[in-house]
Design an enzyme around this catalytic site. Sequence first.
Site, PDB file in Angstrom:
ATOM      1  N   ASP A   1      42.417  32.847  -4.614  1.00 61.32           N
ATOM      2  CA  ASP A   1      43.376  31.905  -5.198  1.00 61.32           C
ATOM      3  C   ASP A   1      42.901  31.577  -6.604  1.00 61.32           C
ATOM      4  OD1 ASP A   1      41.201  30.203  -5.011  1.00 61.32           O
ATOM      5  OD2 ASP A   1      42.205  28.699  -3.790  1.00 61.32           O
TER       6      ASP A   1
ATOM      7  N   ASP B   1      41.991  28.091  -8.929  1.00 58.55           N
ATOM      8  CA  ASP B   1      41.751  26.652  -8.789  1.00 58.55           C
ATOM      9  C   ASP B   1      41.719  25.984 -10.159  1.00 58.55           C
ATOM     10  OD1 ASP B   1      40.875  26.754  -5.793  1.00 58.55           O
ATOM     11  OD2 ASP B   1      39.597  28.240  -6.772  1.00 58.55           O
TER      12      ASP B   1
ATOM     13  N   ASP C   1      45.498  26.262  -6.333  1.00 64.05           N
ATOM     14  CA  ASP C   1      45.110  24.894  -5.985  1.00 64.05           C
ATOM     15  C   ASP C   1      45.031  24.053  -7.253  1.00 64.05           C
ATOM     16  OD1 ASP C   1      44.871  25.307  -3.256  1.00 64.05           O
ATOM     17  OD2 ASP C   1      42.719  25.719  -3.333  1.00 64.05           O
TER      18      ASP C   1
HETATM   19  P1  GTP Z   1      37.818  32.476  -3.929  1.00 64.87           P
HETATM   20  O1  GTP Z   1      38.981  31.537  -4.123  1.00 64.87           O
HETATM   21  O2  GTP Z   1      37.838  33.134  -2.604  1.00 64.87           O
HETATM   22  O3  GTP Z   1      37.664  33.431  -5.043  1.00 64.87           O
HETATM   23  O4  GTP Z   1      36.471  31.596  -3.949  1.00 64.87           O
HETATM   24  P2  GTP Z   1      36.297  30.101  -4.390  1.00 64.87           P
HETATM   25  O5  GTP Z   1      34.841  29.860  -4.545  1.00 64.87           O
HETATM   26  O6  GTP Z   1      37.167  29.770  -5.564  1.00 64.87           O
HETATM   27  O7  GTP Z   1      36.760  29.301  -3.097  1.00 64.87           O
HETATM   28  P3  GTP Z   1      37.874  28.183  -2.886  1.00 64.87           P
HETATM   29  O8  GTP Z   1      39.045  28.365  -3.764  1.00 64.87           O
HETATM   30  O9  GTP Z   1      38.146  28.154  -1.427  1.00 64.87           O
HETATM   31  O10 GTP Z   1      37.137  26.840  -3.219  1.00 64.87           O
HETATM   32  C1  GTP Z   1      36.693  26.503  -4.523  1.00 64.87           C
HETATM   33  C2  GTP Z   1      35.826  25.297  -4.454  1.00 64.87           C
HETATM   34  O11 GTP Z   1      36.609  24.177  -4.053  1.00 64.87           O
HETATM   35  C3  GTP Z   1      34.705  25.421  -3.434  1.00 64.87           C
HETATM   36  O12 GTP Z   1      33.543  24.907  -4.001  1.00 64.87           O
HETATM   37  C4  GTP Z   1      35.118  24.550  -2.303  1.00 64.87           C
HETATM   38  O13 GTP Z   1      34.014  23.941  -1.685  1.00 64.87           O
HETATM   39  C5  GTP Z   1      35.978  23.525  -3.001  1.00 64.87           C
HETATM   40  N1  GTP Z   1      37.005  22.991  -2.099  1.00 64.87           N
HETATM   41  C6  GTP Z   1      37.978  23.644  -1.451  1.00 64.87           C
HETATM   42  N2  GTP Z   1      38.714  22.800  -0.708  1.00 64.87           N
HETATM   43  C7  GTP Z   1      38.175  21.578  -0.899  1.00 64.87           C
HETATM   44  C8  GTP Z   1      38.480  20.266  -0.430  1.00 64.87           C
HETATM   45  O14 GTP Z   1      39.393  20.048   0.350  1.00 64.87           O
HETATM   46  N3  GTP Z   1      37.707  19.249  -0.906  1.00 64.87           N
HETATM   47  C9  GTP Z   1      36.695  19.464  -1.799  1.00 64.87           C
HETATM   48  N4  GTP Z   1      35.960  18.432  -2.233  1.00 64.87           N
HETATM   49  N5  GTP Z   1      36.379  20.676  -2.235  1.00 64.87           N
HETATM   50  C10 GTP Z   1      37.104  21.708  -1.806  1.00 64.87           C
HETATM   51 MN    MN Z   2      39.244  29.782  -5.383  1.00 64.23          MN
HETATM   52 MN    MN Z   3      40.913  27.058  -3.672  1.00 66.59          MN
END
Ligand code: GTP
Ligand code: MN
Ligand code: MN
Length: 396
Positions: A204, A206, A320
């Site tokens: 995704d 972020d 996100d």
């Molecule tokens: P990919 O998206 O798979 O490339 O990896 P990513 O590291 O970007 O993972 P992800 O998008 O799932 O999460 C990004 C960061 O947001 C991570 O550090 C998660 O711990 C954090 N995160 C995701 N959901 C939540 C949540 O509901 N609350 C908080 N505080 N952090 C979140």
């Molecule tokens: Mn991500």
């Molecule tokens: Mn995410």
Amino acid sequence: QINEAEAMVFSVPNYACQRRTTLENHNAVLTDALSLLAENAELEDEDGRGVAFRRAAAVLKALPKPVTSLTQLRGLPCLGEHSLRVIQDVLETGSSSEAESTKQSERFKALKVLTGIFGVGPKTAAWWIRHGINTLHQLRASGHTLNRAQQAGLEHYDGVNRPVTKAEADAIGEIVETAVTSVLPGAQVTLTGGFRRGKLTGHDVDFLITHPEEGREEGLMPKVVSWLESQGFLLYQKTTRNSYLESKDGPARPASNMDRFERCFSIFKLAEDERRETKQPETRTDGVTRLRASEDACGRQPALSQADEEPKPWRAVRVDLVVSPISQFAFALLGWTGSKLFERELRRWAGYEKTMSLSSHALYDNKQSRYLKATSEEEIFAHLGLEYVPPSERNA
Ligand code: GTP
Ligand code: MN
Ligand code: MN
């Protein structure tokens, strides 16, 4: 042949947040096997086992050279009996038989396919499997009621499960930037998650949104979402409201690791011409590659069947969005940059080694009974008594 006596013995600190973990991984075969077993444990809703495998994989990711013998790992943290058995198997045979047989198992495959639907977690997937549903086709035919997220997830399954490239993330970033500055000039958008850590692809994209004047960010998310919706950029969105600042004298101590920012889980509709990359044949989830209509060698329109729809001029991308007040921005940035294990280890370090509670909102010192303010990630690391680790070295 490598002489075991001459092979270097590695040394690694206990917590992943004390280590510098880049994307350069000298032990990918080992960490892939351990990560697959972690994923399987998570799909089986056994998070404790999942974390154990993730920690073991993270230790190996931090090593400066390939492991050639078990003796090199003597004294390393986080390598339990099970992980060591997996490592030994890989060192002796070139692959992990447990990881391989897991990968081949019908249950793993079904759990992976079903949780690949946005909005479906391990519990729902397991419940469907118990009711004889193992594939998307069986799910569609079953007539099971799906919630709004799951309906969108099923409809956009291929897009949501296709890795997002950096170019696509940048294109989404420009759209989000335009949306945010249109509804609140001066507001700032920061790319977080894996792309901030330098990953080339992600599941995704972020973003963290703030405004340099405290309070100006209030109510921003609904406006951003309306703007995006009015421009046709959203295939799905669910916004949840901030509930953090509701107590009268400042932020209440976070009850859990779940944060309470205004946030939006969404699926973007990204047009091909906004993707800034050379077009490639689409890869379907069944692994079959098909050509786009424009690439049909004979210039014919490809025959359309139910199973083979016309290629779309856009793709679905999971996005996100999080809004944070500027006073919490450093904590939010640190919390949303990841990796997930790095975040978990930061909180574990804070709690066990420093008697502090770290969240994406604040850092609370339980000994001094007060919040420790920070305006940068560097300050938070300093409060925690840790050497600063830049995002590109948080790939634990
Ligand atoms: P990919 O998206 O798979 O490339 O990896 P990513 O590291 O970007 O993972 P992800 O998008 O799932 O999460 C990004 C960061 O947001 C991570 O550090 C998660 O711990 C954090 N995160 C995701 N959901 C939540 C949540 O509901 N609350 C908080 N505080 N952090 C979140
Ligand atoms: Mn991500
Ligand atoms: Mn995410």
